[in-house]
Write a protein that holds these residues in place. Structure first.
Motif, mmCIF file in Angstrom:
data_model
loop_
_atom_site.group_PDB
_atom_site.id
_atom_site.type_symbol
_atom_site.label_atom_id
_atom_site.label_comp_id
_atom_site.label_asym_id
_atom_site.label_seq_id
_atom_site.Cartn_x
_atom_site.Cartn_y
_atom_site.Cartn_z
ATOM 1 N N ALA A 125 0.660 -1.960 0.321
ATOM 2 C CA ALA A 125 0.106 -0.076 0.022
ATOM 3 C C ALA A 125 0.819 1.196 -0.403
ATOM 4 C CB ALA A 125 -1.225 0.388 1.420
ATOM 5 N N ASN A 126 2.555 0.743 0.200
ATOM 6 C CA ASN A 126 2.802 2.154 0.820
ATOM 7 C C ASN A 126 3.124 2.729 -1.267
ATOM 8 O OD1 ASN A 126 5.634 4.098 1.325
ATOM 9 N ND2 ASN A 126 6.531 2.217 0.290
ATOM 10 N N THR A 127 2.677 2.144 -1.925
ATOM 11 C CA THR A 127 3.049 2.490 -3.624
ATOM 12 C C THR A 127 1.991 3.487 -4.240
ATOM 13 O OG1 THR A 127 2.358 0.565 -4.467
ATOM 14 C CG2 THR A 127 4.782 0.140 -3.758
ATOM 15 N N ARG A 128 0.873 3.428 -3.227
ATOM 16 C CA ARG A 128 -0.921 4.061 -3.546
ATOM 17 C C ARG A 128 -0.692 5.138 -3.353
ATOM 18 N NH1 ARG A 128 -5.991 2.288 -5.784
ATOM 19 N NH2 ARG A 128 -4.877 0.774 -5.269
ATOM 20 N N ALA A 129 0.070 5.477 -3.861
ATOM 21 C CA ALA A 129 0.563 7.657 -4.308
ATOM 22 C C ALA A 129 0.402 7.879 -5.753
ATOM 23 C CB ALA A 129 1.848 8.660 -3.286
ATOM 24 N N HIS A 130 -0.137 9.270 -5.363
ATOM 25 C CA HIS A 130 0.162 10.084 -7.425
ATOM 26 C C HIS A 130 1.472 10.570 -7.269
ATOM 27 C CE1 HIS A 130 -0.501 13.465 -10.590
ATOM 28 N NE2 HIS A 130 -1.951 12.857 -10.367
ATOM 29 N N PRO A 131 2.564 10.113 -8.471
ATOM 30 C CA PRO A 131 3.385 10.855 -8.866
ATOM 31 C C PRO A 131 4.084 12.111 -8.098
ATOM 32 C CG PRO A 131 2.628 9.910 -10.543
ATOM 33 C CD PRO A 131 1.498 9.675 -9.783
#
Length: 280
Positions: A125-131
């Motif tokens: 879930a750490n990866t779920r972010a807007h660039p």
């Protein structure tokens, strides 16, 4: 080449966190495929670095021109380890404020809300972010590192190869640590939780309950939150619920466009101006 490198890192991270979360899970594990998270993993492993490179190069050049020679010579005389530690500390404080602004500034929250829409925390879930959210926070963290002369760009006058790697080491450590603090594990670490960020520390940052909301902005050092009055870390307690009141939903492409859609119903930045007193 970059995709291959990210794939190797993904395998290594999975080999570490999948069995750990299976053995020590705090909450019931998500069993279904995580294609969106995997998409974010590769996107955010590639795009932020491309966008940051010219920005940081410009900042480094401006910092070098603006810095007095005596100060540059003084910092250059430091041992590499001292510059690396100073870079970590300075970057942590800069990133703290970048992260906090993402909660307090409505426009920035439109991007950051994607990450806080996650209702089941685990390592991926750490990866779920807007660039662009990642770019902003990293820029806030790395800009003071360059401005204070703690790092140099390749080819800069007097720059050593080691100095040019300081931002890389700072970013790499922060990235790996971020996977750890999102992990779905029930571990507690006693007094060490006051020194280094742990899953409990960051899980409270993701709470959607009244207690603990908008706290724990630091990436690795909880004492930064204590310094600025935003630490919340009760002993032997975990958040009862995660996420935000109006989560961002949709596929990856819809979520990436979400901050730019004026007609989207976006929950306001969730900062509670009458927040409870610091605990920890």
């Amino acid at each position: 080449m970059e995709v291959a490198r990210l794939s190797i890192w993904l395998v290594l991270l999975a080999m570490l966190f999948v069995p750990v979360e299976w053995l020590f899970s705090l909450h019931e594990r998500r069993g279904k495929a995580r294609w969106a998270d995997l998409g974010y993993y590769f996107l955010n492993g590639l795009l932020p670095g491309v966008l940051l490179a010219p920005l940081l190069a410009t900042i480094a050049v401006l910092a070098q021109k603006a810095t007095p020679a005596f100060y540059s010579d003084w910092v250059a005389s430091w041992p590499f380890v001292a510059k690396l530690i100073a870079g970590l500390l300075v970057s942590e404080i800069g990133a703290y404020w970048g992260h906090r602004w993402c909660h307090e500034v409505p426009f920035l929250w439109r991007f950051h809300a994607i990450h806080h829409s996650v209702e089941h925390l685990d390592w991926l879930a750490n990866t779920r972010a807007h660039p662009l959210d990642i770019v902003f926070v990293r820029l806030c963290g790395l800009t003071p590192v360059y401005m204070l002369g703690l790092a140099s760009t390749p080819g800069a006058a007097g720059a050593s190869a080691a100095d040019t790697m300081i931002p890389v080491y700072v970013t790499l450590l922060g990235t790996v640590w971020s996977f750890l603090v999102h992990a779905n594990v029930r571990w507690r670490f006693g007094w060490l939780e006051q020194v280094a960020a742990t899953p409990a520390f960051h899980h409270w940052h993701h709470t959607n309950g009244a207690e603990g909301r908008d706290r724990n902005y630091a990436a690795m050092f909880p004492w930064v939150d204590r310094l600025f009055g935003t630490l919340h870390l009760p002993r032997d307690a975990w958040p009862p619920v995660y996420g935000i009141d109006k989560p961002v939903r949709g596929g990856v492409s819809d979520e990436l466009l979400h901050p730019f859609r004026r007609d989207d119903d976006v929950a306001a930045a969730p900062v509670d101006k009458a927040a409870p007193q610091e605990r920890g």
